[in-house]
Design a protein around this motif. Structure first.
Motif, PDB file in Angstrom:
ATOM      1  N   TYR A 136       0.849  -1.192   0.000  1.00  0.00           N
ATOM      2  CA  TYR A 136       0.000   0.000   0.000  1.00  0.00           C
ATOM      3  C   TYR A 136       0.882   1.239   0.000  1.00  0.00           C
ATOM      4  N   THR A 137       0.705   2.090  -1.004  1.00  0.00           N
ATOM      5  CA  THR A 137       1.520   3.297  -1.155  1.00  0.00           C
ATOM      6  C   THR A 137       0.717   4.575  -0.929  1.00  0.00           C
ATOM      7  N   GLY A 138      -0.561   4.445  -0.616  1.00  0.00           N
ATOM      8  CA  GLY A 138      -1.415   5.622  -0.409  1.00  0.00           C
ATOM      9  C   GLY A 138      -1.303   6.169   1.007  1.00  0.00           C
ATOM     10  N   ASP A 139      -2.269   7.027   1.375  1.00  0.00           N
ATOM     11  CA  ASP A 139      -2.245   7.621   2.713  1.00  0.00           C
ATOM     12  C   ASP A 139      -3.076   6.788   3.685  1.00  0.00           C
ATOM     13  N   ARG A 142      -7.404   6.297   3.976  1.00  0.00           N
ATOM     14  CA  ARG A 142      -8.228   5.603   2.984  1.00  0.00           C
ATOM     15  C   ARG A 142      -8.835   4.333   3.583  1.00  0.00           C
ATOM     16  N   TYR A 143     -10.146   4.175   3.436  1.00  0.00           N
ATOM     17  CA  TYR A 143     -10.837   2.973   3.898  1.00  0.00           C
ATOM     18  C   TYR A 143     -11.408   2.246   2.690  1.00  0.00           C
ATOM     19  N   TYR A 144     -11.226   0.943   2.655  1.00  0.00           N
ATOM     20  CA  TYR A 144     -11.748   0.107   1.577  1.00  0.00           C
ATOM     21  C   TYR A 144     -12.893  -0.744   2.126  1.00  0.00           C
ATOM     22  N   PRO A 145     -14.135  -0.301   1.930  1.00  0.00           N
ATOM     23  CA  PRO A 145     -15.266  -1.043   2.504  1.00  0.00           C
ATOM     24  C   PRO A 145     -15.403  -2.460   1.953  1.00  0.00           C
ATOM     25  N   THR A 146     -15.055  -2.668   0.684  1.00  0.00           N
ATOM     26  CA  THR A 146     -15.182  -4.014   0.118  1.00  0.00           C
ATOM     27  C   THR A 146     -14.140  -4.970   0.702  1.00  0.00           C
ATOM     28  N   LEU A 147     -13.051  -4.422   1.216  1.00  0.00           N
ATOM     29  CA  LEU A 147     -12.012  -5.246   1.837  1.00  0.00           C
ATOM     30  C   LEU A 147     -12.116  -5.228   3.356  1.00  0.00           C
ATOM     31  N   GLY A 148     -12.878  -4.250   3.909  1.00  0.00           N
ATOM     32  CA  GLY A 148     -12.959  -4.076   5.356  1.00  0.00           C
ATOM     33  C   GLY A 148     -11.601  -3.708   5.927  1.00  0.00           C
ATOM     34  N   LEU A 149     -10.901  -2.800   5.229  1.00  0.00           N
ATOM     35  CA  LEU A 149      -9.508  -2.527   5.539  1.00  0.00           C
ATOM     36  C   LEU A 149      -9.178  -1.048   5.449  1.00  0.00           C
ATOM     37  N   THR A 150      -8.463  -0.544   6.466  1.00  0.00           N
ATOM     38  CA  THR A 150      -7.833   0.772   6.415  1.00  0.00           C
ATOM     39  C   THR A 150      -6.337   0.481   6.435  1.00  0.00           C
ATOM     40  N   PRO A 151      -5.712   0.408   5.259  1.00  0.00           N
ATOM     41  CA  PRO A 151      -4.313  -0.014   5.205  1.00  0.00           C
ATOM     42  C   PRO A 151      -3.338   1.040   5.722  1.00  0.00           C
ATOM     43  N   LEU A 207      -4.149  -9.647  -0.983  1.00  0.00           N
ATOM     44  CA  LEU A 207      -5.461  -9.272  -1.505  1.00  0.00           C
ATOM     45  C   LEU A 207      -5.825 -10.167  -2.685  1.00  0.00           C
ATOM     46  N   PRO A 208      -7.120 -10.362  -2.923  1.00  0.00           N
ATOM     47  CA  PRO A 208      -7.512 -11.190  -4.070  1.00  0.00           C
ATOM     48  C   PRO A 208      -7.146 -10.555  -5.413  1.00  0.00           C
ATOM     49  N   GLU A 209      -7.135  -9.206  -5.452  1.00  0.00           N
ATOM     50  CA  GLU A 209      -6.763  -8.489  -6.672  1.00  0.00           C
ATOM     51  C   GLU A 209      -6.397  -7.050  -6.327  1.00  0.00           C
ATOM     52  N   ASP A 210      -5.758  -6.367  -7.269  1.00  0.00           N
ATOM     53  CA  ASP A 210      -5.406  -4.956  -7.090  1.00  0.00           C
ATOM     54  C   ASP A 210      -6.688  -4.132  -7.129  1.00  0.00           C
ATOM     55  N   PRO A 211      -6.941  -3.294  -6.096  1.00  0.00           N
ATOM     56  CA  PRO A 211      -8.142  -2.465  -6.113  1.00  0.00           C
ATOM     57  C   PRO A 211      -8.207  -1.500  -7.304  1.00  0.00           C
ATOM     58  N   GLY A 212      -7.071  -1.249  -7.966  1.00  0.00           N
ATOM     59  CA  GLY A 212      -7.081  -0.467  -9.195  1.00  0.00           C
ATOM     60  C   GLY A 212      -7.195   1.032  -9.032  1.00  0.00           C
ATOM     61  N   ASP A 213      -6.881   1.536  -7.848  1.00  0.00           N
ATOM     62  CA  ASP A 213      -6.990   2.985  -7.645  1.00  0.00           C
ATOM     63  C   ASP A 213      -5.637   3.690  -7.664  1.00  0.00           C
ATOM     64  N   GLY A 214      -4.567   2.952  -8.024  1.00  0.00           N
ATOM     65  CA  GLY A 214      -3.248   3.555  -8.120  1.00  0.00           C
ATOM     66  C   GLY A 214      -2.509   3.694  -6.802  1.00  0.00           C
ATOM     67  N   ARG A 215      -3.078   3.162  -5.725  1.00  0.00           N
ATOM     68  CA  ARG A 215      -2.437   3.273  -4.410  1.00  0.00           C
ATOM     69  C   ARG A 215      -1.738   1.984  -3.985  1.00  0.00           C
TER      70      ARG A 215
END
Length: 59
Positions: free
Chosen positions: A5-8, A11-20, A28-36
């Protein structure tokens, strides 16, 4: 898939239930695709030098 995870931290990912946490690797099953996310960088193994042979004298 192991992704870094390279973002800030806000960020919360509700589909992953994760605040990295930035700089942390997650499985992860796949890259969330948001560039982070980036592929995990595996440490590079350094080639070890061959042991030096001791010279034996015939004295």
């Amino acid at each position: 898939m192991r992704l870094l995870y390279t973002g800030d931290a806000s960020r919360y990912y509700p589909t992953l239930g994760l605040t990295p946490a930035p700089g942390t690797v997650y499985e992860l099953p796949e890259d969330p695709g948001d560039g982070r996310w980036a592929p995990e960088e595996k440490p590079v193994k350094k080639a070890s030098a061959a042991p030096q042979k001791k010279e034996v004298s015939d004295a």
